[in-house]
Design an enzyme around this catalytic site. Sequence first.
Site, PDB file in Angstrom:
ATOM      1  CB  THR A  18      -1.624  -0.597   1.216  1.00 36.39           C
ATOM      2  OG1 THR A  18      -1.499   1.332   1.945  1.00 36.39           O
ATOM      3  CG2 THR A  18       0.169  -0.581   2.493  1.00 36.39           C
ATOM      4  CG  ASP A  19      -1.226   5.110  -1.121  1.00 38.66           C
ATOM      5  OD1 ASP A  19      -1.494   4.407   0.189  1.00 38.66           O
ATOM      6  OD2 ASP A  19      -1.714   6.459  -1.684  1.00 38.66           O
ATOM      7  CD  GLU A  20      -3.089   3.301   4.235  1.00 43.17           C
ATOM      8  OE1 GLU A  20      -3.048   3.410   5.899  1.00 43.17           O
ATOM      9  OE2 GLU A  20      -3.823   3.284   3.310  1.00 43.17           O
ATOM     10  CE1 TYR A  62      -3.657  -2.971   6.394  1.00 43.16           C
ATOM     11  CE2 TYR A  62      -3.336  -0.518   6.026  1.00 43.16           C
ATOM     12  CZ  TYR A  62      -3.170  -1.807   5.499  1.00 43.16           C
ATOM     13  OH  TYR A  62      -3.537  -1.627   4.004  1.00 43.16           O
ATOM     14  CE  LYS A 103      -0.096  -4.565   2.866  1.00 44.93           C
ATOM     15  NZ  LYS A 103      -0.302  -5.764   2.953  1.00 44.93           N
TER      16      LYS A 103
HETATM   17  P1  NAD Z   1      -9.678  -7.249   3.216  1.00 43.67           P
HETATM   18  O1  NAD Z   1      -9.481  -6.580   4.237  1.00 43.67           O
HETATM   19  O2  NAD Z   1     -11.410  -6.485   2.122  1.00 43.67           O
HETATM   20  O3  NAD Z   1      -9.269  -8.641   2.770  1.00 43.67           O
HETATM   21  C1  NAD Z   1      -8.361  -8.610   3.473  1.00 43.67           C
HETATM   22  C2  NAD Z   1      -8.746 -10.593   2.707  1.00 43.67           C
HETATM   23  O4  NAD Z   1      -7.752 -11.858   4.192  1.00 43.67           O
HETATM   24  C3  NAD Z   1      -9.789 -11.441   4.074  1.00 43.67           C
HETATM   25  O5  NAD Z   1     -11.046 -11.969   2.909  1.00 43.67           O
HETATM   26  C4  NAD Z   1      -9.209 -12.635   5.284  1.00 43.67           C
HETATM   27  O6  NAD Z   1      -9.843 -13.170   5.347  1.00 43.67           O
HETATM   28  C5  NAD Z   1      -8.015 -13.033   4.709  1.00 43.67           C
HETATM   29  N1  NAD Z   1      -7.440 -12.821   5.618  1.00 43.67           N
HETATM   30  C6  NAD Z   1      -6.672 -12.186   6.489  1.00 43.67           C
HETATM   31  N2  NAD Z   1      -5.966 -12.751   7.630  1.00 43.67           N
HETATM   32  C7  NAD Z   1      -5.580 -14.024   7.051  1.00 43.67           C
HETATM   33  C8  NAD Z   1      -5.115 -15.294   7.528  1.00 43.67           C
HETATM   34  N3  NAD Z   1      -4.438 -14.563   8.495  1.00 43.67           N
HETATM   35  N4  NAD Z   1      -4.944 -15.869   6.234  1.00 43.67           N
HETATM   36  C9  NAD Z   1      -5.285 -15.835   4.711  1.00 43.67           C
HETATM   37  N5  NAD Z   1      -6.365 -14.825   4.936  1.00 43.67           N
HETATM   38  C10 NAD Z   1      -6.382 -13.444   6.000  1.00 43.67           C
HETATM   39  O7  NAD Z   1      -8.367  -6.194   2.361  1.00 43.67           O
HETATM   40  P2  NAD Z   1      -7.833  -5.757   1.063  1.00 43.67           P
HETATM   41  O8  NAD Z   1      -8.901  -4.109   0.922  1.00 43.67           O
HETATM   42  O9  NAD Z   1      -8.956  -6.127   0.073  1.00 43.67           O
HETATM   43  O10 NAD Z   1      -6.497  -5.093   0.814  1.00 43.67           O
HETATM   44  C11 NAD Z   1      -5.658  -6.071  -0.074  1.00 43.67           C
HETATM   45  C12 NAD Z   1      -4.603  -6.227   0.611  1.00 43.67           C
HETATM   46  O11 NAD Z   1      -4.215  -4.789  -0.741  1.00 43.67           O
HETATM   47  C13 NAD Z   1      -4.184  -5.903   1.828  1.00 43.67           C
HETATM   48  O12 NAD Z   1      -2.592  -6.717   1.639  1.00 43.67           O
HETATM   49  C14 NAD Z   1      -3.853  -4.034   2.154  1.00 43.67           C
HETATM   50  O13 NAD Z   1      -3.079  -4.388   3.163  1.00 43.67           O
HETATM   51  C15 NAD Z   1      -3.893  -4.275   0.202  1.00 43.67           C
HETATM   52  N6  NAD Z   1      -3.801  -2.670  -0.202  1.00 43.67           N
HETATM   53  C16 NAD Z   1      -5.564  -2.006   0.163  1.00 43.67           C
HETATM   54  C17 NAD Z   1      -6.491  -0.937  -0.499  1.00 43.67           C
HETATM   55  C18 NAD Z   1      -7.519  -0.797  -0.139  1.00 43.67           C
HETATM   56  O14 NAD Z   1      -7.436   0.544  -0.663  1.00 43.67           O
HETATM   57  N7  NAD Z   1      -8.651  -1.615   0.480  1.00 43.67           N
HETATM   58  C19 NAD Z   1      -5.118  -0.449  -1.586  1.00 43.67           C
HETATM   59  C20 NAD Z   1      -3.899  -0.755  -0.770  1.00 43.67           C
HETATM   60  C21 NAD Z   1      -3.430  -1.778  -0.717  1.00 43.67           C
HETATM   61  P1  TYD Z   2      -9.989   4.285   5.319  1.00 44.83           P
HETATM   62  O1  TYD Z   2     -11.156   4.039   4.222  1.00 44.83           O
HETATM   63  O2  TYD Z   2     -10.105   3.542   6.264  1.00 44.83           O
HETATM   64  O3  TYD Z   2      -8.951   4.253   4.246  1.00 44.83           O
HETATM   65  P2  TYD Z   2      -7.425   4.695   4.930  1.00 44.83           P
HETATM   66  O4  TYD Z   2      -7.264   5.357   6.190  1.00 44.83           O
HETATM   67  O5  TYD Z   2      -6.768   3.194   4.633  1.00 44.83           O
HETATM   68  O6  TYD Z   2      -6.686   5.385   3.976  1.00 44.83           O
HETATM   69  O7  TYD Z   2     -10.400   6.118   5.563  1.00 44.83           O
HETATM   70  C1  TYD Z   2      -9.832   6.636   3.998  1.00 44.83           C
HETATM   71  C2  TYD Z   2     -10.391   8.366   4.684  1.00 44.83           C
HETATM   72  O8  TYD Z   2     -11.536   8.556   5.220  1.00 44.83           O
HETATM   73  C3  TYD Z   2      -9.709   8.506   6.031  1.00 44.83           C
HETATM   74  O9  TYD Z   2      -8.387   9.831   5.704  1.00 44.83           O
HETATM   75  C4  TYD Z   2      -9.554   8.277   7.016  1.00 44.83           C
HETATM   76  C5  TYD Z   2     -11.504   9.002   6.388  1.00 44.83           C
HETATM   77  N1  TYD Z   2     -13.071   7.948   7.223  1.00 44.83           N
HETATM   78  C6  TYD Z   2     -13.717   9.279   7.853  1.00 44.83           C
HETATM   79  O10 TYD Z   2     -13.404  10.333   7.676  1.00 44.83           O
HETATM   80  N2  TYD Z   2     -14.549   8.335   8.526  1.00 44.83           N
HETATM   81  C7  TYD Z   2     -14.627   7.171   8.703  1.00 44.83           C
HETATM   82  O11 TYD Z   2     -15.410   6.618   8.873  1.00 44.83           O
HETATM   83  C8  TYD Z   2     -13.721   6.315   8.046  1.00 44.83           C
HETATM   84  C9  TYD Z   2     -13.561   4.513   7.787  1.00 44.83           C
HETATM   85  C10 TYD Z   2     -12.866   6.698   7.346  1.00 44.83           C
END
Ligand code: NAD
Ligand code: TYD
Length: 348
Positions: free
Chosen positions: A138-140, A163, A167
């Site tokens: 992630t970019d975070e 988090y 990562k």
């Molecule tokens: P999510 O939380 O929706 O899904 C995570 C999945 O991992 C779930 O299905 C969960 O059951 C599974 N999981 C958790 N622990 C596990 C374990 N120990 N063994 C096997 N499976 C396990 O997450 P997401 O939003 O789909 O993100 C997927 C990946 O992409 C993550 O690694 C996250 O860091 C990365 N990512 C997410 C975003 C975003 O905006 N959502 C952006 C950039 C990167």
């Molecule tokens: P989020 O979807 O949790 O992603 P991330 O923290 O990984 O960027 O949040 C996106 C942005 O929205 C973040 O700046 C936090 C804000 N946010 C709120 O203001 N209210 C909320 O209830 C949530 C879940 C997020």
Amino acid sequence: MNILVTGGAGFIGSNFVKHMLKNFDHNIINIDSLTYAGNLKNLQDVQNNDRYFFIKGSIEDRILLENVFQKYDIQVVINFAAESHVDRSISDPEIFLNTNVIGTQALLDAALNYWKSESENKYDIKFKDEVKFIQISTDEVYGTLGETGYFTEETGLAPNSPYSASKAASDMIVRAYHETYGLPINITRCSNNYGPLQFPEKLIPLMINNALKEKSLPVYGDGCQVRDWLHVKDHCRAIDCVLRYGKNGEIYNIGGNNEKKNIEIVRLILNKLDKSESLIKHVQDRLGHDRRYAIDNTKIMSELGWSPEYSFEEGIQKTIKWYLENEEWMEDITSGDYINYYDHMYNC
Ligand code: NAD
Ligand code: TYD
């Protein structure tokens, strides 16, 4: 090709599994432990596909991993499995380190052991052909930006939440397996995703769900924090591009050049759903809240030829439509433990 996808029942993983089954003839093996964020309903339309195999289990389970690598002759790993929500990491960091760091290391060991050739000399490790470990990051991990500037692949890591620290730590261990043992890897670092099947703890689905139910929309602090939004289908296409063309050992940032303030997104959602802005409620800010993320995606665009297809206007319109048409999916996941999570998180 036999591809092990981990966390394939989550938001991005399930979109990716479907993307791959639809566009290629690879076998997809999905290991997911089905935490609160994993949902087999996300994969209902592919569950009978004869190129798709689901295994319920954790990436921390080394014996399971060894068996799966052997049974399915795994050639590629795409590691999505993670604890992924910043707010949960603030309340309970430990599981983030267990899953994201220890789990990733167990997966790396399984790949290393299965892929290195039998005649291996400890000082000259050779690998089977065409194997690769892709870490979905992630970019975070880069921390936060001021009002100007972008994250490039050279930006130093400065994670601010448990988090993002977990990562960053997993990225470092993936890098170390490449540098030390020569394991073929790529790391992708994507900006915030949105689209169908996202768990409603994240900003966009949470706000859509609350607006539809006429509940207040909790905006942290002043709501002027900036995120760089990318449609999940564009993220899946980028990962598929890195799988095919990514150069061994390289990191690729992925983003849509689409910066928005949180408050703008919340107002847009209310507007599209024809709901009143009086539902907006500014609440206590998140601890250590990163102010701005913005990706420089020059490398993946110029070197691998990827570019996003969705404009934000089109993507958010389709996303809202999807949630409107899938109220049952939302009801299912917001009826059980989610109520306790929500009440605890938002002090209801
Ligand atoms: P999510 O939380 O929706 O899904 C995570 C999945 O991992 C779930 O299905 C969960 O059951 C599974 N999981 C958790 N622990 C596990 C374990 N120990 N063994 C096997 N499976 C396990 O997450 P997401 O939003 O789909 O993100 C997927 C990946 O992409 C993550 O690694 C996250 O860091 C990365 N990512 C997410 C975003 C975003 O905006 N959502 C952006 C950039 C990167
Ligand atoms: P989020 O979807 O949790 O992603 P991330 O923290 O990984 O960027 O949040 C996106 C942005 O929205 C973040 O700046 C936090 C804000 N946010 C709120 O203001 N209210 C909320 O209830 C949530 C879940 C997020």
